[in-house]
Design a protein around this motif. Sequence first.
Motif, PDB file in Angstrom:
ATOM      1  N   ASP A   1      41.223  16.498  14.478  1.00 53.28           N
ATOM      2  CA  ASP A   1      41.462  17.300  15.674  1.00 53.28           C
ATOM      3  C   ASP A   1      40.124  17.820  16.194  1.00 53.28           C
ATOM      4  O   ASP A   1      39.394  18.489  15.475  1.00 53.28           O
ATOM      5  CB  ASP A   1      42.377  18.481  15.301  1.00 53.28           C
ATOM      6  CG  ASP A   1      42.822  19.248  16.524  1.00 53.28           C
ATOM      7  OD1 ASP A   1      42.643  18.731  17.642  1.00 53.28           O
ATOM      8  OD2 ASP A   1      43.332  20.362  16.362  1.00 53.28           O
TER       9      ASP A   1
ATOM     10  N   CYS B   1      49.675  25.972   6.477  1.00 52.28           N
ATOM     11  CA  CYS B   1      49.371  24.556   6.699  1.00 52.28           C
ATOM     12  C   CYS B   1      49.902  23.717   5.536  1.00 52.28           C
ATOM     13  O   CYS B   1      50.320  24.253   4.516  1.00 52.28           O
ATOM     14  CB  CYS B   1      47.871  24.374   6.814  1.00 52.28           C
ATOM     15  SG  CYS B   1      47.021  24.804   5.295  1.00 52.28           S
TER      16      CYS B   1
ATOM     17  N   THR C   1      53.533  25.452  15.074  1.00 51.31           N
ATOM     18  CA  THR C   1      53.274  24.262  14.266  1.00 51.31           C
ATOM     19  C   THR C   1      54.567  23.685  13.701  1.00 51.31           C
ATOM     20  O   THR C   1      54.541  22.901  12.772  1.00 51.31           O
ATOM     21  CB  THR C   1      52.312  24.586  13.110  1.00 51.31           C
ATOM     22  OG1 THR C   1      52.935  25.562  12.260  1.00 51.31           O
ATOM     23  CG2 THR C   1      51.000  25.146  13.615  1.00 51.31           C
TER      24      THR C   1
ATOM     25  N   ALA D   1      46.581  28.324  15.946  1.00 47.07           N
ATOM     26  CA  ALA D   1      48.041  28.214  15.930  1.00 47.07           C
ATOM     27  C   ALA D   1      48.592  28.559  14.551  1.00 47.07           C
ATOM     28  O   ALA D   1      49.605  29.247  14.424  1.00 47.07           O
ATOM     29  CB  ALA D   1      48.458  26.808  16.331  1.00 47.07           C
ATOM     30  N   ASP D   2      47.910  28.082  13.498  1.00 44.74           N
ATOM     31  CA  ASP D   2      48.332  28.399  12.128  1.00 44.74           C
ATOM     32  C   ASP D   2      48.321  29.910  11.906  1.00 44.74           C
ATOM     33  O   ASP D   2      49.245  30.469  11.305  1.00 44.74           O
ATOM     34  CB  ASP D   2      47.377  27.750  11.117  1.00 44.74           C
ATOM     35  CG  ASP D   2      47.639  26.256  10.955  1.00 44.74           C
ATOM     36  OD1 ASP D   2      48.783  25.838  11.160  1.00 44.74           O
ATOM     37  OD2 ASP D   2      46.695  25.518  10.625  1.00 44.74           O
TER      38      ASP D   2
ATOM     39  N   THR E   1      48.529  16.102  13.165  1.00 43.52           N
ATOM     40  CA  THR E   1      48.059  17.449  13.463  1.00 43.52           C
ATOM     41  C   THR E   1      49.254  18.351  13.751  1.00 43.52           C
ATOM     42  O   THR E   1      50.227  17.916  14.371  1.00 43.52           O
ATOM     43  CB  THR E   1      47.068  17.458  14.644  1.00 43.52           C
ATOM     44  OG1 THR E   1      46.760  18.809  14.952  1.00 43.52           O
ATOM     45  CG2 THR E   1      47.629  16.772  15.866  1.00 43.52           C
TER      46      THR E   1
ATOM     47  N   ASP F   1      44.397  16.263  10.027  1.00 43.85           N
ATOM     48  CA  ASP F   1      44.147  17.355  10.968  1.00 43.85           C
ATOM     49  C   ASP F   1      42.653  17.619  11.189  1.00 43.85           C
ATOM     50  O   ASP F   1      42.271  18.200  12.193  1.00 43.85           O
ATOM     51  CB  ASP F   1      44.892  18.631  10.563  1.00 43.85           C
ATOM     52  CG  ASP F   1      44.532  19.108   9.175  1.00 43.85           C
ATOM     53  OD1 ASP F   1      43.622  18.497   8.571  1.00 43.85           O
ATOM     54  OD2 ASP F   1      45.150  20.073   8.695  1.00 43.85           O
TER      55      ASP F   1
ATOM     56  N   GLN G   1      44.085  23.991  16.186  1.00 42.46           N
ATOM     57  CA  GLN G   1      45.226  24.196  15.285  1.00 42.46           C
ATOM     58  C   GLN G   1      45.065  25.418  14.393  1.00 42.46           C
ATOM     59  O   GLN G   1      46.055  26.028  14.001  1.00 42.46           O
ATOM     60  CB  GLN G   1      45.416  22.955  14.433  1.00 42.46           C
ATOM     61  CG  GLN G   1      44.137  22.518  13.831  1.00 42.46           C
ATOM     62  CD  GLN G   1      44.333  21.691  12.576  1.00 42.46           C
ATOM     63  OE1 GLN G   1      45.304  21.850  11.884  1.00 42.46           O
ATOM     64  NE2 GLN G   1      43.403  20.829  12.318  1.00 42.46           N
TER      65      GLN G   1
ATOM     66  N   PHE H   1      49.411  20.877  15.667  1.00 44.17           N
ATOM     67  CA  PHE H   1      49.387  21.595  16.938  1.00 44.17           C
ATOM     68  C   PHE H   1      48.573  20.820  17.974  1.00 44.17           C
ATOM     69  O   PHE H   1      47.489  20.333  17.665  1.00 44.17           O
ATOM     70  CB  PHE H   1      48.756  22.968  16.727  1.00 44.17           C
ATOM     71  CG  PHE H   1      48.475  23.719  17.992  1.00 44.17           C
ATOM     72  CD1 PHE H   1      49.499  24.360  18.678  1.00 44.17           C
ATOM     73  CD2 PHE H   1      47.189  23.785  18.503  1.00 44.17           C
ATOM     74  CE1 PHE H   1      49.229  25.043  19.847  1.00 44.17           C
ATOM     75  CE2 PHE H   1      46.920  24.476  19.675  1.00 44.17           C
ATOM     76  CZ  PHE H   1      47.946  25.105  20.350  1.00 44.17           C
ATOM     77  N   THR H   2      49.119  20.674  19.179  1.00 38.71           N
ATOM     78  CA  THR H   2      48.335  20.101  20.269  1.00 38.71           C
ATOM     79  C   THR H   2      48.438  21.028  21.464  1.00 38.71           C
ATOM     80  O   THR H   2      49.544  21.412  21.857  1.00 38.71           O
ATOM     81  CB  THR H   2      48.870  18.714  20.680  1.00 38.71           C
ATOM     82  OG1 THR H   2      50.271  18.833  20.909  1.00 38.71           O
ATOM     83  CG2 THR H   2      48.609  17.691  19.611  1.00 38.71           C
TER      84      THR H   2
ATOM     85  N   SER I   1      45.143  28.307   6.643  1.00 44.66           N
ATOM     86  CA  SER I   1      44.568  26.966   6.665  1.00 44.66           C
ATOM     87  C   SER I   1      43.883  26.554   5.368  1.00 44.66           C
ATOM     88  O   SER I   1      43.217  25.533   5.339  1.00 44.66           O
ATOM     89  CB  SER I   1      43.573  26.873   7.823  1.00 44.66           C
ATOM     90  OG  SER I   1      42.695  27.980   7.769  1.00 44.66           O
TER      91      SER I   1
ATOM     92  N   THR J   1      54.229  26.704  23.191  1.00 42.34           N
ATOM     93  CA  THR J   1      52.834  26.261  23.160  1.00 42.34           C
ATOM     94  C   THR J   1      52.143  26.593  24.475  1.00 42.34           C
ATOM     95  O   THR J   1      51.020  27.097  24.486  1.00 42.34           O
ATOM     96  CB  THR J   1      52.769  24.736  22.909  1.00 42.34           C
ATOM     97  OG1 THR J   1      53.560  24.432  21.775  1.00 42.34           O
ATOM     98  CG2 THR J   1      51.348  24.291  22.691  1.00 42.34           C
TER      99      THR J   1
END
Lengths: 364, 382
Positions: free
Chosen positions: B256, B144, B352, B308-309, B276, B253, B305, B278-279, B128, B287
């Motif tokens: 978020d 990211c 992502t 997720a990253d 973003t 992002d 997120q 990722f949700t 990130s 997911t």
Amino acid sequence: MNEKQNNHEIIRRMRRKSLRNSLLNYGIVIVVFAIMQTMIATGHISSLLKGLLVPLCVYVIAALSLNLVVGISGELSLGHAGFMCIGAYTSAFFSNVVGDSMPDLPRFILAILVGAVFAGIFGILIGIPVLRLKGDYLAIVTLAFGEIIKNLLNVLYVGVDSHGLHFSTTSAMDLNMEPTGRQIVKGALGISGTPKNSTFTIGVVLIIITLIVVQNLVNSRSGRAIMSTRDNRIAAESIGIPVTKYKLLAFSVSASLAGVAGVLYAHNLATLNTKKFDYNTSILILVFVVLGGIGNMTGSMIAAVILTALPEMLRFLNNYRMLIYAIVLIVIMLFNWAPASLDFRSRMRERLWKKHGSDAEGGR
Amino acid sequence: MKKLTRVISVCAAAAMVLTAVSPVLADDEKFVIGGIGPVTGAAAAYGISVMNGAQLAVDEINAAGGINGYQVEFISADDEHDAEKSVNAYNDLKDKGMQMLLGTVTSAPCIAVGGEAANDNMFLLTPSGSAVDCIAYENAFRVCFSDPAQGAKSAQFIGEHELATKVGIIYDSSDPYSTGIMESFVAEAANQGIEVVSNEAFSDNRTDFSAQLNKAKDAGAELVFLPFYYQEAALVLKQASDMDYAPKFFGCDGMDGILTVENFDTSLAEGLMLLTPFTPNAEDEMTQNFVKAYEEAYDGLVPIQFGADAYDGIYAIKAALEDAGATPDMSVSDLCEALKVSMGNITVEGLTGTITWDAATGEPEKEPKAVMIENSEYVAMD
């Protein structure tokens, strides 16, 4: 006649004692340096400790310089991180502009001078109006100064191309540089890509230079004048000591040395931004000075080393380390200053002396 | 009086020095991936999320038989979002036998650690760290988008979806993230036929945004671009509604998390769009499984997120190690050389998006995802 001789004797003894303390400080630094170098040479050192050596030098210099203001001149400065910031930014800027057109070592020495001079100039500028006042104004003004410097540098953009330097306070696009131009100061992003010139050896040399400057100043005629303004301003004024001049001397020297600490910091990391130099860092340096004993240079050095290294050495405790760190802070404080602890220590000392027999040399 | 203090202090220092020596040697039987990020302090939410996401991925990989038949160990260290401490954390992990680094989480520390990692030729993949300089050296990659990429992608998204032609910008001039996005947004806006009618800055810890909003309103902005973090954005939305100004709002992002702000009337965020990667309530199976596993492992905490990253980052390292046929007995530098090449060959189907890497720059290639908030939920836009 007798009284005069007595006075001479007292002064002589005082001088001998301060000389001994000064030599002790150089000794400690050199011995620690020798131990560390041996450990590095024989490979008995962890990467963590090796990486910590330069930051330790930075904080030792910062603590020594602040002790000059707080301990010797008796003023409270809460903006020492601001002076470090000036030293760091000006020197990193210098190193980036000069770049590879100069060999590393001479460039770094010049960078140190640049940082020290600029921080010193700002010290004088702040000191001239403020040190004329009585009271805690210096604390308030230096606190504000640190924040102002931080915010100013946050909006500063500087680039360099074939036409020379371009300045802007709005955005990188307003620099109007040629496409080949290089952006050096990038606003809130700060300066990145400063050459990593700081080494432990240079750090130790700078500590020793700092000690020479501070200790010789303290033990000189000017130093005694500075301390007299601290102990009794009215008495000092009545015998014709220009109070502002001497306070300014101590303050600007201190600012300049803090700038040197900043230079060392800036040339140790690939990134430099103003976030590091907020009042938290100023307070941290003040904590070194207070814990080590106000006016006590040896104490400042030891406190700076312990308090910088401790949280890193406690990494194996994971999330508990900051809790332990806080407890250690309190314990050291109590050990140094609580009346019961002072009492206990003096009793222990007496007992130790009885056993080994005393050599009439007293600690303080 | 000071003598005893000195003796004790010196003893304490000596004891610390002694505990610091004797570095731990790397274990040849498993891969050791290090993670650095703020687990304490103001940015702790990001660091904790990354560590959790990475640990989850490592546990899954180990349960499925590891990488090239070897187990993986994930070790992490706290940097308090401070560049200097981050370098200390890096050195500490090196002592513990780290072979590859997933980190660091935040930008400024990442630049500092990047310099050190380049000296050691240690492979670095930041989940990130979005500032451009985070991956200045060729051993560094990221999961990211970079800040400029986010600004440009936002402008492209607004242009392609014809959301507005007159755009106002409010940004945080004390924050590199915000400034970086703003600059590239302005640069790309011209190509997209978007006119930037107002561009106003604020500085950190600001709570009153009425001046900036009024400028945008007077200039006739149809859409206001808010490239900063959700805490401030919540205030902006509230103040815009108080002054009866209702343009479209678009964030990146950092937005978020806006629905989690305490005492924030989420109806104000209706129609807010954000970019973003990722949700947590996306429909796809991957997911869903990730969110379920994450919630189970971490007491019902919903992943953001950053987690997720990090999860994708670990799988990217796995894919690259497999591509290179690497083994844990390789040296740090050899691993890095092998991974640098392999990163260009792999494709990761991640949380992502489907990610590929440019081995030369270290930048990821993936489709930007945008969501709109409807009925207090993220709904994907396309």
